[in-house]
Design a protein around this motif. Structure first.
Motif, mmCIF file in Angstrom:
data_model
loop_
_atom_site.group_PDB
_atom_site.id
_atom_site.type_symbol
_atom_site.label_atom_id
_atom_site.label_comp_id
_atom_site.label_asym_id
_atom_site.label_seq_id
_atom_site.Cartn_x
_atom_site.Cartn_y
_atom_site.Cartn_z
ATOM 1 N N ARG A 1 0.862 -1.190 0.000
ATOM 2 C CA ARG A 1 0.000 0.000 0.000
ATOM 3 C C ARG A 1 0.894 1.235 0.000
ATOM 4 N NH1 ARG A 1 -1.293 -2.953 4.239
ATOM 5 N NH2 ARG A 1 -0.687 -1.274 5.639
ATOM 6 N N PRO A 2 0.361 2.375 -0.400
ATOM 7 C CA PRO A 2 1.206 3.578 -0.446
ATOM 8 C C PRO A 2 1.919 3.877 0.876
ATOM 9 C CG PRO A 2 -0.802 3.986 -1.646
ATOM 10 C CD PRO A 2 -0.961 2.628 -0.984
ATOM 11 N N ASP A 3 1.277 3.588 2.002
ATOM 12 C CA ASP A 3 1.882 3.909 3.295
ATOM 13 C C ASP A 3 2.754 2.785 3.866
ATOM 14 O OD1 ASP A 3 -0.217 2.168 3.866
ATOM 15 O OD2 ASP A 3 -0.900 3.285 5.621
ATOM 16 N N THR A 4 2.946 1.713 3.097
ATOM 17 C CA THR A 4 3.765 0.601 3.585
ATOM 18 C C THR A 4 5.237 0.981 3.563
ATOM 19 O OG1 THR A 4 2.152 -0.985 2.702
ATOM 20 C CG2 THR A 4 4.316 -1.850 3.305
ATOM 21 N N ALA A 5 5.893 0.792 4.705
ATOM 22 C CA ALA A 5 7.325 1.090 4.819
ATOM 23 C C ALA A 5 8.137 0.001 4.137
ATOM 24 C CB ALA A 5 7.724 1.187 6.287
ATOM 25 N N ARG A 6 9.271 0.401 3.602
ATOM 26 C CA ARG A 6 10.166 -0.531 2.910
ATOM 27 C C ARG A 6 10.541 -1.718 3.801
ATOM 28 N NH1 ARG A 6 15.080 1.171 -0.895
ATOM 29 N NH2 ARG A 6 15.852 -0.896 -1.402
ATOM 30 N N ASP A 7 10.831 -1.449 5.068
ATOM 31 C CA ASP A 7 11.268 -2.529 5.953
ATOM 32 C C ASP A 7 10.152 -3.501 6.329
ATOM 33 O OD1 ASP A 7 9.909 -0.898 7.745
ATOM 34 O OD2 ASP A 7 11.627 -0.579 9.061
ATOM 35 N N LYS A 8 8.922 -3.215 5.929
ATOM 36 C CA LYS A 8 7.792 -4.133 6.161
ATOM 37 C C LYS A 8 7.575 -5.072 4.971
ATOM 38 C CE LYS A 8 6.695 -2.402 10.130
ATOM 39 N NZ LYS A 8 7.083 -3.112 11.338
ATOM 40 N N ILE A 9 8.319 -4.849 3.881
ATOM 41 C CA ILE A 9 8.194 -5.686 2.685
ATOM 42 C C ILE A 9 9.464 -6.525 2.575
ATOM 43 C CG2 ILE A 9 7.949 -5.695 0.174
ATOM 44 C CD1 ILE A 9 6.445 -3.023 0.426
ATOM 45 N N ILE A 10 9.361 -7.785 2.917
ATOM 46 C CA ILE A 10 10.524 -8.677 2.942
ATOM 47 C C ILE A 10 11.239 -8.710 1.595
ATOM 48 C CG2 ILE A 10 11.240 -11.087 3.203
ATOM 49 C CD1 ILE A 10 8.959 -11.338 5.307
ATOM 50 N N GLY A 11 10.475 -8.712 0.523
ATOM 51 C CA GLY A 11 11.067 -8.804 -0.807
ATOM 52 C C GLY A 11 11.687 -7.526 -1.333
ATOM 53 N N TRP A 12 11.568 -6.423 -0.580
ATOM 54 C CA TRP A 12 12.166 -5.165 -1.018
ATOM 55 C C TRP A 12 13.590 -5.112 -0.488
ATOM 56 C CZ3 TRP A 12 9.265 0.181 -0.677
ATOM 57 C CH2 TRP A 12 9.905 1.106 -1.515
ATOM 58 N N ASP A 13 14.355 -6.098 -0.906
ATOM 59 C CA ASP A 13 15.767 -6.193 -0.574
ATOM 60 C C ASP A 13 16.553 -5.767 -1.810
ATOM 61 O OD1 ASP A 13 15.304 -8.318 -2.293
ATOM 62 O OD2 ASP A 13 15.778 -9.862 -0.820
ATOM 63 N N SER A 14 17.826 -6.074 -1.855
ATOM 64 C CA SER A 14 18.624 -5.643 -3.009
ATOM 65 C C SER A 14 18.126 -6.268 -4.307
ATOM 66 C CB SER A 14 20.105 -5.953 -2.791
ATOM 67 O OG SER A 14 20.296 -7.328 -2.557
ATOM 68 N N MET A 15 17.720 -7.527 -4.267
ATOM 69 C CA MET A 15 17.211 -8.181 -5.477
ATOM 70 C C MET A 15 15.865 -7.584 -5.891
ATOM 71 S SD MET A 15 17.674 -10.189 -7.957
ATOM 72 C CE MET A 15 19.037 -11.211 -7.508
ATOM 73 N N GLY A 16 14.996 -7.342 -4.929
ATOM 74 C CA GLY A 16 13.707 -6.724 -5.233
ATOM 75 C C GLY A 16 13.877 -5.337 -5.817
ATOM 76 N N ALA A 17 14.835 -4.582 -5.280
ATOM 77 C CA ALA A 17 15.108 -3.240 -5.814
ATOM 78 C C ALA A 17 15.580 -3.330 -7.252
ATOM 79 C CB ALA A 17 16.138 -2.527 -4.941
ATOM 80 N N LEU A 18 16.448 -4.299 -7.548
ATOM 81 C CA LEU A 18 16.914 -4.487 -8.931
ATOM 82 C C LEU A 18 15.756 -4.870 -9.855
ATOM 83 C CD1 LEU A 18 20.310 -6.330 -8.398
ATOM 84 C CD2 LEU A 18 19.958 -3.999 -9.219
ATOM 85 N N MET A 19 14.868 -5.713 -9.366
ATOM 86 C CA MET A 19 13.701 -6.105 -10.165
ATOM 87 C C MET A 19 12.830 -4.881 -10.473
ATOM 88 S SD MET A 19 13.939 -9.344 -10.786
ATOM 89 C CE MET A 19 12.296 -9.819 -11.250
ATOM 90 N N LEU A 20 12.641 -4.019 -9.468
ATOM 91 C CA LEU A 20 11.840 -2.810 -9.674
ATOM 92 C C LEU A 20 12.519 -1.868 -10.663
ATOM 93 C CD1 LEU A 20 9.334 -1.163 -8.894
ATOM 94 C CD2 LEU A 20 10.721 -0.128 -7.079
#
Length: 84
Positions: free
Chosen positions: A27-46
């Motif tokens: 959700r728009p208000d979801t913090a990065r640290d609450k999304i397990i997949g928003w790690d270095s690999m997830g950032a590269l995917m985005l």
């Protein structure tokens, strides 16, 4: 062929896919640290997804500064691809 615009709902789905996260957790208000997949690999995917879909370069430096989902939405809006 690059896509020219995306809705907020489509952008959230794109992020959920990039982070391999259930859509209801992105959700728009979801913090990065609450999304397990928003790690270095997830950032590269985005980064790759935004480049492929829109031809917009999201640098690793800018990506690291994003602390919540809204920051990604703001980035897309600043580049004129987020539709109302």
């Amino acid at each position: 062929m690059s896509q020219t615009s995306i809705t907020v709902a489509e952008a959230l789905a794109m992020m959920a896919d990039a982070f391999n996260e259930p859509l209801e957790n992105v959700r728009p208000d979801t913090a990065r640290d609450k999304i397990i997949g928003w790690d270095s690999m997830g950032a590269l995917m985005l980064i790759a997804e935004i480049d492929e879909r829109f031809g917009i370069e999201l640098s690793a430096e800018v990506s690291r500064q994003m602390r919540q989902v809204q920051h990604v939405l703001d980035f897309l809006a600043q580049h004129g691809v987020l539709s109302a």
